[in-house]
Design a protein around this motif. Structure first.
Motif, PDB file in Angstrom:
ATOM      1  N   GLU A 129       0.849  -1.178   0.000  1.00  0.00           N
ATOM      2  CA  GLU A 129       0.000   0.000   0.000  1.00  0.00           C
ATOM      3  C   GLU A 129       0.891   1.237   0.000  1.00  0.00           C
ATOM      4  N   GLN A 130       0.436   2.237  -0.687  1.00  0.00           N
ATOM      5  CA  GLN A 130       1.279   3.404  -0.894  1.00  0.00           C
ATOM      6  C   GLN A 130       0.879   4.555   0.011  1.00  0.00           C
ATOM      7  N   SER A 131       1.839   5.286   0.522  1.00  0.00           N
ATOM      8  CA  SER A 131       1.534   6.556   1.165  1.00  0.00           C
ATOM      9  C   SER A 131       2.130   7.650   0.291  1.00  0.00           C
ATOM     10  N   ARG A 132       2.046   8.905   0.746  1.00  0.00           N
ATOM     11  CA  ARG A 132       2.333   9.990  -0.169  1.00  0.00           C
ATOM     12  C   ARG A 132       3.797  10.415  -0.187  1.00  0.00           C
ATOM     13  N   THR A 133       4.608   9.808   0.646  1.00  0.00           N
ATOM     14  CA  THR A 133       5.956  10.347   0.795  1.00  0.00           C
ATOM     15  C   THR A 133       7.003   9.519   0.082  1.00  0.00           C
ATOM     16  N   GLY A 134       8.256  10.009   0.098  1.00  0.00           N
ATOM     17  CA  GLY A 134       9.326   9.386  -0.651  1.00  0.00           C
ATOM     18  C   GLY A 134       9.953   8.206   0.043  1.00  0.00           C
ATOM     19  N   ARG A 135      10.470   7.314  -0.738  1.00  0.00           N
ATOM     20  CA  ARG A 135      11.149   6.138  -0.215  1.00  0.00           C
ATOM     21  C   ARG A 135      12.648   6.434  -0.156  1.00  0.00           C
ATOM     22  N   GLY A 136      13.311   5.797   0.770  1.00  0.00           N
ATOM     23  CA  GLY A 136      14.751   5.767   0.688  1.00  0.00           C
ATOM     24  C   GLY A 136      15.491   6.829   1.463  1.00  0.00           C
ATOM     25  N   LEU A 137      14.955   7.307   2.578  1.00  0.00           N
ATOM     26  CA  LEU A 137      15.742   8.176   3.448  1.00  0.00           C
ATOM     27  C   LEU A 137      16.781   7.334   4.180  1.00  0.00           C
ATOM     28  N   THR A 138      17.821   8.008   4.648  1.00  0.00           N
ATOM     29  CA  THR A 138      18.730   7.331   5.571  1.00  0.00           C
ATOM     30  C   THR A 138      18.336   7.779   6.981  1.00  0.00           C
ATOM     31  N   ILE A 139      18.043   6.791   7.803  1.00  0.00           N
ATOM     32  CA  ILE A 139      17.550   7.055   9.161  1.00  0.00           C
ATOM     33  C   ILE A 139      18.539   6.470  10.160  1.00  0.00           C
ATOM     34  N   GLY A 140      19.047   7.307  11.041  1.00  0.00           N
ATOM     35  CA  GLY A 140      19.889   6.827  12.132  1.00  0.00           C
ATOM     36  C   GLY A 140      19.041   6.769  13.392  1.00  0.00           C
ATOM     37  N   VAL A 141      19.208   5.732  14.164  1.00  0.00           N
ATOM     38  CA  VAL A 141      18.453   5.618  15.419  1.00  0.00           C
ATOM     39  C   VAL A 141      19.463   5.508  16.554  1.00  0.00           C
ATOM     40  N   LEU A 142      19.411   6.443  17.490  1.00  0.00           N
ATOM     41  CA  LEU A 142      20.307   6.401  18.642  1.00  0.00           C
ATOM     42  C   LEU A 142      19.509   5.885  19.830  1.00  0.00           C
TER      43      LEU A 142
END
Ligand SMILES: NC(=O)c1ccc[n+]([C@@H]2O[C@H](COP(=O)([O-])OP(=O)(O)OC[C@H]3O[C@@H](n4cnc5c(N)ncnc54)[C@H](OP(=O)(O)O)[C@@H]3O)[C@@H](O)[C@H]2O)c1
Length: 230
Positions: free
Chosen positions: A10-23
């Motif tokens: 299912e699709q949402s409106r935003t872009g794919r492929g961010l780089t996300i860091g989790v601390l």
């Protein structure tokens, strides 16, 4: 660009492929990381310990994410700060500098111990922002959802009754980026206004205590005399 949420295909409106860091690789950090992987982002996760110490945990609990040393979070599009607030003086500020940082933290004196700086009128994020300095752009959100619901309550954009999360921050561009990220995780976002407005959805508020849609959060913000967007 297309983007999948927690619901495959299912699709949402935003872009794919961010780089996300989790601390922070605890309850909320790993839940956000899993959901971010599912949404198609590239996810790294770190704690204050060397990467080797969380590699196995990451492989098992957050498949698809990569355990790194905290300094390797540098350069991520967004860094999600998911470590206990009472440890804030030990956060890797050097790494956070120059980044948009998603502040999911809450202050619970029962858990964090009594800390006078969090007992006053400032939002916890304002206190944290003062400590982290001007080069860290904090956006507060994801704090008022239990870690166990981050995956189960996620819905595609436009779904009836989709749960919403409030967001506060002083930088409009940073908030736009974080809102897209949260949407990609499966939630509507309501802009509560500047970082100070984060008080309206901290621990002990009606917004914190239950699950709401965007119009309901807007109403609650209005009742708290902190109208959305102010
Ligand atoms: N639990 C929830 O449902 C929930 C939901 C929304 C928001 N929050 C908020 O999110 C924050 C984290 O909660 P949590 O329940 O995920 O905590 P948690 O399960 O105790 O996990 C905390 C994580 O942070 C790491 N950590 C500790 N000090 C650190 C530091 N100085 N730098 C980097 N990482 C550090 C810990 O690593 P070590 O194991 O090595 O100490 C651990 O991986 C809290 O402020 C909480 O109020 C929690």
């Amino acid at each position: 660009m297309d983007f999948t949420t927690g619901h495959d295909g299912e699709q949402s409106r935003t872009g794919r492929g961010l780089t996300i860091g989790v601390l922070g690789a605890g309850r909320v950090g790993t839940a956000v990381a899993r959901q971010a992987v599912r949404a198609g982002h590239s996810v790294t996760i770190a704690t204050a310990r060397p990467a080797a110490e969380i590699r196995l945990l990451t492989e098992v609990i957050v498949p698809g994410a990569r355990a790194v040393d905290s300094h390797e979070l540098r350069g991520a599009d967004l860094i999600v700060l998911a470590a206990p607030l009472h440890r804030y003086r030990s956060f890797d500020v050097e790494t956070l500098r120059g980044h948009i940082v998603v502040d999911v933290s809450n202050y619970w004196s029962e858990v964090d111990g009594r800390l006078d700086e969090f007992e006053g009128a400032l939002s916890t994020s304002e206190v944290l922002a003062d400590f982290l300095g001007d080069e860290v752009t904090l956006v507060k959100t994801l704090n008022h959802i239990g870690y166990g619901f981050i995956e189960t309550d996620a819905r595609p954009a436009g779904a009836d009754g989709r749960r919403a999360l409030a967001m506060a921050g002083d930088d409009a561009d940073a908030k736009a980026a974080v809102a897209d990220f949260v949407d990609s995780l499966g939630f509507d976002v309501v802009d509560a206004g500047p970082l100070a407005a984060g008080r309206a959805f901290e621990n002990g508020t009606p917004i914190f205590d239950d699950e709401f849609t965007a119009p309901e959060i807007e109403r609650l913000l209005h009742e708290a005399r902190l109208p959305a967007g102010v």
